[in-house]
Write a protein that holds these residues in place. Structure first.
Motif, PDB file in Angstrom:
ATOM      1  N   THR A  28       0.827  -1.214   0.000  1.00 15.94           N
ATOM      2  CA  THR A  28       0.000   0.000   0.000  1.00 15.94           C
ATOM      3  C   THR A  28       0.856   1.257   0.000  1.00 15.94           C
ATOM      4  O   THR A  28       0.612   2.192  -0.777  1.00 15.94           O
ATOM      5  N   GLU A  29       1.854   1.280   0.868  1.00 18.69           N
ATOM      6  CA  GLU A  29       2.737   2.446   0.969  1.00 18.69           C
ATOM      7  C   GLU A  29       3.437   2.710  -0.361  1.00 18.69           C
ATOM      8  O   GLU A  29       3.523   3.853  -0.827  1.00 18.69           O
ATOM      9  N   PHE A  30       3.926   1.644  -0.983  1.00 15.62           N
ATOM     10  CA  PHE A  30       4.630   1.782  -2.260  1.00 15.62           C
ATOM     11  C   PHE A  30       3.687   2.305  -3.344  1.00 15.62           C
ATOM     12  O   PHE A  30       4.028   3.221  -4.098  1.00 15.62           O
ATOM     13  N   PHE A  31       2.485   1.747  -3.401  1.00 16.68           N
ATOM     14  CA  PHE A  31       1.525   2.146  -4.435  1.00 16.68           C
ATOM     15  C   PHE A  31       1.073   3.593  -4.255  1.00 16.68           C
ATOM     16  O   PHE A  31       0.917   4.330  -5.235  1.00 16.68           O
ATOM     17  N   ILE A  32       0.853   4.014  -3.016  1.00 15.82           N
ATOM     18  CA  ILE A  32       0.431   5.400  -2.747  1.00 15.82           C
ATOM     19  C   ILE A  32       1.469   6.399  -3.256  1.00 15.82           C
ATOM     20  O   ILE A  32       1.125   7.459  -3.783  1.00 15.82           O
ATOM     21  N   ASN A  33       2.746   6.043  -3.136  1.00 15.62           N
ATOM     22  CA  ASN A  33       3.815   6.949  -3.559  1.00 15.62           C
ATOM     23  C   ASN A  33       4.159   6.835  -5.040  1.00 15.62           C
ATOM     24  O   ASN A  33       4.384   7.842  -5.706  1.00 15.62           O
ATOM     25  N   ASN A  34       4.220   5.615  -5.569  1.00 15.96           N
ATOM     26  CA  ASN A  34       4.612   5.423  -6.967  1.00 15.96           C
ATOM     27  C   ASN A  34       3.428   5.376  -7.924  1.00 15.96           C
ATOM     28  O   ASN A  34       3.583   5.622  -9.120  1.00 15.96           O
ATOM     29  N   GLY A  35       2.233   5.036  -7.416  1.00 16.95           N
ATOM     30  CA  GLY A  35       1.061   4.898  -8.274  1.00 16.95           C
ATOM     31  C   GLY A  35       0.690   6.153  -9.048  1.00 16.95           C
ATOM     32  O   GLY A  35       0.523   6.111 -10.283  1.00 16.95           O
ATOM     33  N   PRO A  36       0.544   7.320  -8.386  1.00 14.52           N
ATOM     34  CA  PRO A  36       0.110   8.539  -9.098  1.00 14.52           C
ATOM     35  C   PRO A  36       1.007   8.924 -10.265  1.00 14.52           C
ATOM     36  O   PRO A  36       0.514   9.222 -11.354  1.00 14.52           O
ATOM     37  N   ILE A  37       2.313   8.912 -10.058  1.00 12.39           N
ATOM     38  CA  ILE A  37       3.221   9.294 -11.137  1.00 12.39           C
ATOM     39  C   ILE A  37       3.233   8.242 -12.244  1.00 12.39           C
ATOM     40  O   ILE A  37       3.413   8.571 -13.424  1.00 12.39           O
ATOM     41  N   SER A  38       2.994   6.987 -11.882  1.00 17.21           N
ATOM     42  CA  SER A  38       2.926   5.925 -12.901  1.00 17.21           C
ATOM     43  C   SER A  38       1.749   6.149 -13.831  1.00 17.21           C
ATOM     44  O   SER A  38       1.877   6.033 -15.060  1.00 17.21           O
ATOM     45  N   PHE A  39       0.587   6.480 -13.269  1.00 18.95           N
ATOM     46  CA  PHE A  39      -0.596   6.734 -14.100  1.00 18.95           C
ATOM     47  C   PHE A  39      -0.409   7.977 -14.971  1.00 18.95           C
ATOM     48  O   PHE A  39      -0.842   8.013 -16.127  1.00 18.95           O
ATOM     49  N   LEU A  40       0.233   9.004 -14.421  1.00 21.02           N
ATOM     50  CA  LEU A  40       0.518  10.198 -15.222  1.00 21.02           C
ATOM     51  C   LEU A  40       1.457   9.857 -16.371  1.00 21.02           C
ATOM     52  O   LEU A  40       1.246  10.290 -17.518  1.00 21.02           O
ATOM     53  N   ASN A  41       2.481   9.054 -16.094  1.00 15.99           N
ATOM     54  CA  ASN A  41       3.439   8.655 -17.133  1.00 15.99           C
ATOM     55  C   ASN A  41       2.781   7.809 -18.218  1.00 15.99           C
ATOM     56  O   ASN A  41       3.138   7.909 -19.395  1.00 15.99           O
ATOM     57  N   ILE A  42       1.829   6.967 -17.830  1.00 17.09           N
ATOM     58  CA  ILE A  42       1.099   6.157 -18.814  1.00 17.09           C
ATOM     59  C   ILE A  42       0.316   7.059 -19.762  1.00 17.09           C
ATOM     60  O   ILE A  42       0.341   6.886 -20.984  1.00 17.09           O
ATOM     61  N   PHE A  43      -0.386   8.030 -19.179  1.00 12.69           N
ATOM     62  CA  PHE A  43      -1.189   8.967 -19.993  1.00 12.69           C
ATOM     63  C   PHE A  43      -0.304   9.750 -20.959  1.00 12.69           C
ATOM     64  O   PHE A  43      -0.634   9.909 -22.139  1.00 12.69           O
ATOM     65  N   VAL A  44       0.840  10.228 -20.461  1.00  9.20           N
ATOM     66  CA  VAL A  44       1.770  10.986 -21.310  1.00  9.20           C
ATOM     67  C   VAL A  44       2.305  10.100 -22.434  1.00  9.20           C
ATOM     68  O   VAL A  44       2.396  10.525 -23.598  1.00  9.20           O
ATOM     69  N   MET A  45       2.652   8.851 -22.098  1.00  7.76           N
ATOM     70  CA  MET A  45       3.136   7.913 -23.111  1.00  7.76           C
ATOM     71  C   MET A  45       2.086   7.691 -24.178  1.00  7.76           C
ATOM     72  O   MET A  45       2.379   7.710 -25.383  1.00  7.76           O
ATOM     73  N   GLN A  46       0.829   7.466 -23.768  1.00  8.04           N
ATOM     74  CA  GLN A  46      -0.250   7.225 -24.720  1.00  8.04           C
ATOM     75  C   GLN A  46      -0.445   8.424 -25.641  1.00  8.04           C
ATOM     76  O   GLN A  46      -0.626   8.269 -26.852  1.00  8.04           O
ATOM     77  N   LEU A  47      -0.393   9.610 -25.075  1.00  8.76           N
ATOM     78  CA  LEU A  47      -0.571  10.837 -25.859  1.00  8.76           C
ATOM     79  C   LEU A  47       0.514  10.970 -26.918  1.00  8.76           C
ATOM     80  O   LEU A  47       0.226  11.232 -28.100  1.00  8.76           O
ATOM     81  N   PHE A  48       1.756  10.747 -26.517  1.00 11.75           N
ATOM     82  CA  PHE A  48       2.871  10.910 -27.451  1.00 11.75           C
ATOM     83  C   PHE A  48       2.880   9.823 -28.525  1.00 11.75           C
ATOM     84  O   PHE A  48       3.181  10.101 -29.694  1.00 11.75           O
ATOM     85  N   THR A  49       2.587   8.589 -28.135  1.00 12.94           N
ATOM     86  CA  THR A  49       2.598   7.512 -29.134  1.00 12.94           C
ATOM     87  C   THR A  49       1.436   7.664 -30.126  1.00 12.94           C
ATOM     88  O   THR A  49       1.583   7.338 -31.300  1.00 12.94           O
ATOM     89  N   ILE A  50       0.316   8.170 -29.661  1.00 17.76           N
ATOM     90  CA  ILE A  50      -0.802   8.434 -30.580  1.00 17.76           C
ATOM     91  C   ILE A  50      -0.402   9.499 -31.607  1.00 17.76           C
ATOM     92  O   ILE A  50      -0.728   9.392 -32.796  1.00 17.76           O
TER      93      ILE A  50
END
Length: 393
Positions: free
Chosen positions: A136-158
């Motif tokens: 839980t602790e790891f996900f709370i800290n790394n989760g938000p930036i991971s989801f942001l990075n996924i969105f940015v990756m999707q935008l650029f690859t599109i």
């Protein structure tokens, strides 16, 4: 190292330096994934994704890459691409479109998604175990930036593959895909879902349950084996990547030798001198160095080398490095995201591209891959550095 006498006591060396929590966590999750994969759960998810995101190429791309990222946070990246690449190729064959953008996006998504949790990528397993971080602790800290990075990756690859993804989907063709065809055994399929949910709940509440990650993984792996494949124990155990398990064992001993001889202590001092005894400088340097190096060499030995270096910082300057958590997350983000830099940066990359070559006779050359990935990974690393700077330090 043992034969050369670097360790005074071999048994004590194994006790002190081999992280059994990491090894057992890997083993348990490998067994669990091998069992539930045979029940059609992952194939079912892929077909449902096509049904849900059947509007056009952009929407389908977004759906497939998001599901891959989500699954990579729960199971290892290699298993995710092994399951989803054949599904994706079947989908693109049916729709008669170029699979390259989809495969490239899924490679990116698998490595980014794996950053979110302690079980998503081997470096995270090692880091969480060394730092004593729970799920839980790891996900709370790394989760938000991971989801942001996924969105940015999707935008650029599109944007990169705009022409290839600009197509409408024939609804009649989509009807030929039946999610139920992926279900080999209904009872096993539903039990797989229950076990997956149970696994997530156990990891989420592991702190309250006072259980190690390895205990949960071994329990759930052998429970799945007992319930679903009790007559195929030997076959399932053959699917465990024992080479990886033994590699980790040897790696921990090698790293222990570097600790024992004082090499890592000297390396720590050099890095501290470069970073100027500053938490912020060290975290930023760690993200950049880990990101670049992990693009060209396996991030597992690199992470194993850096873990004792970070631990040693508290002995060198306890006032500045009293809380090492920002550095643990910096190492995780750099090592996992850097795997997207090149075709050889992560095992998932190599396997996905090999399958593209095998089934479609298409390939992405090293420089072509790097041309696509450079800006994506660079932006991901910059965003991660800003996140660590503003949120975690």
């Amino acid at each position: 190292m043992m034969i050369l006498g670097i360790f005074e006591n071999h048994i004590e060396a194994i006790k002190n330096y081999v992280d059994v929590n990491t090894i057992y966590l890997l083993m348990g999750m490998m067994i669990f994934v091998s069992v539930i994969r045979k029940k059609g759960l992952f194939e079912y998810l892929g077909i449902v994704t096509l049904k849900v995101f059947q509007k056009n190429g952009y929407v389908l791309y977004f759906g497939l890459t998001f599901i891959v990222a989500l699954l990579s946070a729960i199971i290892d990246n290699v298993t995710t691409v092994l399951v989803f690449v054949p599904i994706t190729l079947a989908i693109t064959d049916t729709l008669d479109v170029d699979p390259l953008p989809f495969i490239f996006g899924e490679i990116m998504a698998s490595n980014i998604g794996g950053t979110a949790t302690i079980i998503g990528d081997p470096p995270n397993i090692m880091i969480a175990s060394a730092a004593g971080l729970n799920f839980t602790e790891f996900f709370i800290n790394n989760g938000p930036i991971s989801f942001l990075n996924i969105f940015v990756m999707q935008l650029f690859t599109i944007l990169l593959f705009k022409k290839k993804l600009n197509f409408k989907i024939d609804r009649e063709k989509v009807k030929s895909f039946d999610p139920n065809s992926a279900i080999k055994n209904k009872k096993g399929f539903y039990i797989s879902w229950l076990l997956l949910i149970l696994t997530l709940l156990l990891f989420i509440f592991q702190h309250q349950l006072e259980m190690e990650s390895s205990t949960i993984a071994l329990f759930i792996g052998f429970l799945a084996l007992l319930i679903l494949d009790r007559n195929e124990v030997e076959e399932i155990l053959k699917e465990v990547e024992w080479g990886t398990i033994l590699f980790f064992f040897g790696l921990f001993i090698m790293t222990g030798g570097l600790v024992q001889t004082g090499v890592l202590k000297d390396l720590t001092q050099i890095l501290v001198n470069i970073a100027g005894n500053s938490m912020r400088s060290f975290a930023m340097m760690l993200i950049g160095v880990a990101g670049v190096i992990s693009g060209f060499v396996d991030n597992i030995p690199f992470t194993a080398t850096l873990i004792p270096v970070i631990k040693n910082l508290q002995h060198i300057n306890p006032s500045v490095f009293s809380d090492l958590n920002p550095l643990w997350y910096s190492l995780s983000l750099g090592a996992c995201l850097g795997g997207n830099f090149t075709p050889i940066g992560a095992s998932a990359n190599i396997i996905a591209l090999a399958m593209l070559k095998q089934f479609k006779n298409e390939e992405i050359k090293f420089l072509e891959f790097f041309k696509y990935s450079f800006f994506i990974v660079t932006i991901n690393l910059i965003l991660s550095a800003i996140y660590v700077e503003l949120i975690l330090i």
